[in-house]
Each structure stands twice: as structure tokens, then as C-alpha cells.
Enzyme design. Structure first.
Site, PDB file in Angstrom:
ATOM      1  N   CYS A 158       7.492   7.915   1.204  1.00 32.71           N
ATOM      2  CA  CYS A 158       6.075   7.547   1.104  1.00 32.71           C
ATOM      3  C   CYS A 158       5.334   7.541   2.434  1.00 32.71           C
ATOM      4  O   CYS A 158       4.133   7.285   2.465  1.00 32.71           O
ATOM      5  CB  CYS A 158       5.939   6.193   0.422  1.00 32.71           C
ATOM      6  SG  CYS A 158       6.735   6.153  -1.195  1.00 32.71           S
ATOM      7  N   HIS A 283      -0.823  -0.561   2.870  1.00 39.31           N
ATOM      8  CA  HIS A 283       0.081   0.224   2.016  1.00 39.31           C
ATOM      9  C   HIS A 283      -0.002  -0.340   0.596  1.00 39.31           C
ATOM     10  O   HIS A 283      -0.091   0.417  -0.362  1.00 39.31           O
ATOM     11  CB  HIS A 283       1.507   0.164   2.560  1.00 39.31           C
ATOM     12  CG  HIS A 283       2.454   1.060   1.850  1.00 39.31           C
ATOM     13  ND1 HIS A 283       2.251   2.425   1.744  1.00 39.31           N
ATOM     14  CD2 HIS A 283       3.624   0.810   1.209  1.00 39.31           C
ATOM     15  CE1 HIS A 283       3.243   2.966   1.063  1.00 39.31           C
ATOM     16  NE2 HIS A 283       4.092   2.013   0.726  1.00 39.31           N
ATOM     17  N   GLU A 294       4.192  -7.042   3.863  1.00 40.24           N
ATOM     18  CA  GLU A 294       3.021  -6.501   4.557  1.00 40.24           C
ATOM     19  C   GLU A 294       2.026  -7.592   4.912  1.00 40.24           C
ATOM     20  O   GLU A 294       1.396  -7.546   5.968  1.00 40.24           O
ATOM     21  CB  GLU A 294       2.342  -5.410   3.729  1.00 40.24           C
ATOM     22  CG  GLU A 294       1.274  -4.659   4.520  1.00 40.24           C
ATOM     23  CD  GLU A 294       0.694  -3.457   3.786  1.00 40.24           C
ATOM     24  OE1 GLU A 294      -0.025  -2.678   4.424  1.00 40.24           O
ATOM     25  OE2 GLU A 294       0.962  -3.310   2.567  1.00 40.24           O
ATOM     26  N   LYS A 312      -4.698   1.705  -3.573  1.00 42.26           N
ATOM     27  CA  LYS A 312      -3.818   2.132  -4.664  1.00 42.26           C
ATOM     28  C   LYS A 312      -4.243   1.560  -6.008  1.00 42.26           C
ATOM     29  O   LYS A 312      -3.805   2.042  -7.053  1.00 42.26           O
ATOM     30  CB  LYS A 312      -2.370   1.773  -4.343  1.00 42.26           C
ATOM     31  CG  LYS A 312      -1.789   2.615  -3.204  1.00 42.26           C
ATOM     32  CD  LYS A 312      -0.359   2.246  -2.893  1.00 42.26           C
ATOM     33  CE  LYS A 312       0.229   3.155  -1.812  1.00 42.26           C
ATOM     34  NZ  LYS A 312      -0.450   3.009  -0.496  1.00 42.26           N
ATOM     35  N   HIS A 317       0.013   5.045  -6.556  1.00 47.30           N
ATOM     36  CA  HIS A 317       0.763   5.368  -5.347  1.00 47.30           C
ATOM     37  C   HIS A 317       1.093   6.849  -5.358  1.00 47.30           C
ATOM     38  O   HIS A 317       1.907   7.308  -6.173  1.00 47.30           O
ATOM     39  CB  HIS A 317       2.042   4.525  -5.311  1.00 47.30           C
ATOM     40  CG  HIS A 317       2.800   4.604  -4.029  1.00 47.30           C
ATOM     41  ND1 HIS A 317       2.502   5.500  -3.035  1.00 47.30           N
ATOM     42  CD2 HIS A 317       3.864   3.889  -3.570  1.00 47.30           C
ATOM     43  CE1 HIS A 317       3.330   5.345  -2.022  1.00 47.30           C
ATOM     44  NE2 HIS A 317       4.176   4.367  -2.328  1.00 47.30           N
ATOM     45  N   PHE A 383      10.553   4.497   1.807  1.00 44.60           N
ATOM     46  CA  PHE A 383      11.929   4.090   1.573  1.00 44.60           C
ATOM     47  C   PHE A 383      12.760   4.313   2.844  1.00 44.60           C
ATOM     48  O   PHE A 383      12.503   5.222   3.634  1.00 44.60           O
ATOM     49  CB  PHE A 383      12.538   4.902   0.429  1.00 44.60           C
ATOM     50  CG  PHE A 383      12.140   4.440  -0.944  1.00 44.60           C
ATOM     51  CD1 PHE A 383      11.472   3.238  -1.137  1.00 44.60           C
ATOM     52  CD2 PHE A 383      12.457   5.210  -2.054  1.00 44.60           C
ATOM     53  CE1 PHE A 383      11.117   2.814  -2.408  1.00 44.60           C
ATOM     54  CE2 PHE A 383      12.106   4.791  -3.337  1.00 44.60           C
ATOM     55  CZ  PHE A 383      11.433   3.592  -3.508  1.00 44.60           C
TER      56      PHE A 383
END
Length: 397
Positions: A158, A283, A294, A312, A317, A383
Site C-alpha cells: 500500500c 492513511h 496512526e 478513504k 483503499h 504491509f
């Protein structure tokens, strides 16, 4: 260091096709592109962010790499094609690099081909395994634009299409290129959706980032493209931070250490203080673990607060395409030709998770600061602990 600029931007996402449509939908907080689908996950209907409508086919020069992912990229490239051609004429076609990010590539075509093979015993004549090679995206774009400079694909889950900004800057600063096409694309496929479902990371409704009631992500698709050069333009690429915390294959470091360091590195690279950042694109995936870490990272870097939102909630996403698309949202917000004067709103149910540090989440209709110098930051966390933070601005050069 000679500053670098993002001279042109192309974008296609669940918010719309093209700069102007996307900028208007972004400022208005529209969710038209979040639709219900029952063909991606067996026995379950889910909300996903989709690009609706026909995608034009590539030219003969790039036809052998045709797939939905590359067609989505082609649509984004079409908005910057004139500027890229001008750069190629100025510098030479071998002096314009292509660095793009993806994670799904043409997997959807492979899935469809395998289904047909199982049903008929014959592979579709249009299918070739190269359609789903991860590296095909940059090769496709270079063919489509008739560029012969360095061309490669970054695939770091991502964070893929955010890391390309750092990679392209290195090529330019090292003298391997005078300009670069950067961005990325990811498209919907069953493998990705089922993979996230196996991780119990999909939302049962619409993503609800940073809410007490958050229960996971909506998968989306999108593509972005930029031209990066040293030629002055309204939007400047100010800085980037990259870290790798390698905490877990899929779960983020719960303390947000890598995310915090990524943001701090980006600020240091840009020569800015936290107080000079006017907005942060989070994010913000709406999974319990991501939002928890976050929020801690944001609180650690911006102790007095900063306006922020997760877009998002409007797009889903977009995986390997999300970093570039969310950088495009900053570009659209900063550029005088597309700016609405509003910050991207944070869509959620408004129920704060009191276990998390409180964030200054942007409400609908919130205006941007009215001053000549602006700077904005965007986070992308992948990831394996691959973290990237980008800083874009105007009025600094």
C-alpha cells in the site's frame, strides 16, 4: 538542492475521472463511487470503490500489455501526455524516466482466464501471463508515451505509488534523468478482496476511519500520474520520508514508531517544522490497528494538532494506487487551477474513540488557510512496515 516540481497531474478514482471532476467531488465529500458488489467475495455483498464506465484501449505500441490496470493508468496518463511530450522534446525521450507503483497489476485478467480455462479447457486467446506481471505497469506506460528512459515498477503493497516519488527524485538528482513520470495504479480483483477478508479486515458497511465503531476497510481502485521536473510550477515536491519498521507481515507497529519517523523525516527533508504543515492526508484505513497507531504517530509529531482527514471514506483503499492518488488529492487542493479553497473532509459517524489521541478531523466545508505559502503531508503505510510520507506545497521555491 535544486527544488523539484510536479508540473502536471492526472487522476482517475472512485471520486471521478480527471482533475476537475475529482477536485469538486473531493471538496464536496461525495461517495458516489462506493458501490455494492456481490461478485468479488463468495456469498457476500460488500461496498467497494469503483471506477465506473468504459476504459479506452491502448495504442498498438502497448497493446500486448493490455489489461484493466494498465487501461486505468492510461486514462490518468492522458491528462499529462502533452506535458510529457514537451519534456521529451526538451530533454530527449531517453531522459524521461517512468517510475510507477502497483500491487495487483493485471491479476483480474488472470482470474478471468483461469475461470474460462476451468470451464472450457481453453485459455482465452487475448490472455497472456505478462498482463499480470507486476513490472508491466511501467513498461506499458513507457510504451504508451514512447519514452526510452529508465522505467521500472515499485511494489511495496500500500506504499507503492508513494515510494515512487523518492525513487524518481533519486534518478533525477543522480543524473540518470531530467524528468520523470510518477504515480501508480491498482484495480479490483477477487484475490485481493478475498485476501483482506481472510485477514478479517473488510468493513461490513462503509469504512468509518478513527471512529469507535470502525470495523475495517473498503477496497477501491484508482490511478494517478504526475510529471516531475526541475521546471518551476505551482506545486512543489518538498520532501519525503521512508521507514521500514518490519513489525509484522500485515499488522502495523502498535506504537506507530515507523509512521512517526516517516513523517519526521519528511518534515526534515522539506526543511519544515510541524507548525508549517497546513493539512495531513491520513492513511486512515479504518481498521482498528491502523487507526490506533496512526493517531499516536500524528499526536507525536503534531502535539498542538493539525487539520487532517482520511479520504478513504470517499474512495475506499486503493491499495498500491492509494499513495499516488492521495498525493494527487494534495496536488488538486494546492494547485490554483483546481483548488476549491476547501480541505478534503473526513467522512465518519462522528463517534470518537476516546482510547485514541484526539485528532483535528476536517469537517465539511472547512476552508484552507489564506496565505501564499502552504504545505501538506500525505501518509501511506504498507504491509511489512513500509512507511512513506510525502510533503507537497506551493509558494516555497
Amino acid at each position: 538542492m535544486t527544488p523539484l516540481f510536479l508540473n502536471a497531474c492526472g487522476i482517475v478514482s472512485p471520486l471521478g475521472r480527471g482533475r476537475r471532476a475529482t477536485a469538486a467531488a473531493l471538496a464536496a465529500g461525495r461517495r458516489d463511487g462506493l458501490v455494492l458488489r456481490n461478485d468479488l467475495l463468495p456469498g457476500r455483498t460488500i461496498s467497494i470503490g469503483a471506477v465506473i464506465g468504459h476504459l479506452p484501449p491502448p495504442s498498438d505500441r502497448a497493446a500486448s500489455l493490455d489489461c484493466r490496470n494498465n487501461r486505468l493508468m492510461l486514462l490518468a496518463l492522458s491528462e499529462i501526455a502533452a506535458e510529457v511530450e514537451a519534456a521529451a522534446a526538451l530533454y530527449g525521450r531517453d531522459r524521461v524516466a517512468v517510475v510507477l507503483g502497483t500491487s495487483t497489476s493485471g491479476i483480474a485478467e488472470g482470474e478471468a482466464a483461469l475461470i474460462q480455462f476451468r470451464q472450457t479447457g481453453v485459455w482465452p486467446p487475448s490472455y497472456h501471463y505478462r498482463q499480470q506481471e507486476t513490472g508491466s505497469l511501467a513498461e506499458f506506460a513507457a510504451r504508451a508515451l514512447d519514452l526510452t528512459g529508465p522505467a521500472y515498477t515499485v511494489a511495496t503493497a500500500c506504499s507503492s505509488s508513494a515510494k515512487v516519488f523518492a525513487s524518481a527524485r533519486r534518478l533525477i538528482r543522480a543524473g540518470f534523468a531530467d524528468a520523470a513520470v510518477v504515480g501508480g495504479a491498482d484495480t479490483l480483483c477477487r484475490m485481493t478482496v478475498n485476501g483482506f477478508d481472510s485477514l478479517q479486515a473488510l468493513s461490513h458497511g462503509l469504512a468509518n476511519p478513527f471512529s469507535l465503531n470502525r470495523d475495517g476497510i473498503n477496497i477501491g481502485e484508482g490511478a494517478s500520474a504526475f510529471l516531475m521536473t526541475r521546471t518551476p510550477a505551482p506545486v512543489e515536491f518538498l520532501g519525503v520520508g521512508e521507514t521500514s519498521d518490519a513489525h509484522h507481515p500485515t499488522a502495523p507497529d502498535p506504537d506507530g514508531t515507523g509512521a512517526r519517523l516517516s513523517m519526521q523525516q519528511a518534515l526534515d527533508d522539506a526543511g519544515l517544522t510541524p507548525g508549517e504543515i497546513d493539512y495531513v492526508n491520513l492513511h486512515g484505513t479504518a481498521t482498528p490497528l491502523n487507526d490506533a497507531m496512526e493517531s499516536k504517530a500524528i499526536d507525536g509529531v503534531f502535539p498542538v494538532g493539525v487539520p487532517c482527514s482520511s479520504t478513504k471514506g470517499m474512495t475506499g483503499h486503493m491499495l498500491g494506487g492509494t499513495g499516488g492518488c492521495e498525493a494527487a488529492f494534495l496536488w488538486l487542493t494546492l494547485h490554483p487551477a483546481t483548488s476549491t479553497g476547501l480541505l478534503p473532509p473526513h467522512l465518519w459517524d462522528g463517534v470518537a474513540d476516546t482510547a485514541l489521541p484526539a485528532l483535528d478531523l476536517v469537517g465539511s466545508g472547512r476552508s484552507m488557510p489564506d496565505r501564499p505559502r502552504l504545505a501538506m503531508l500525505s501518509n501511506s503505510f504498507g504491509f511489512g512496515g513500509s512507511n512513506v510520507s510525502l510533503v507537497l506545497g506551493r509558494g516555497w521555491a
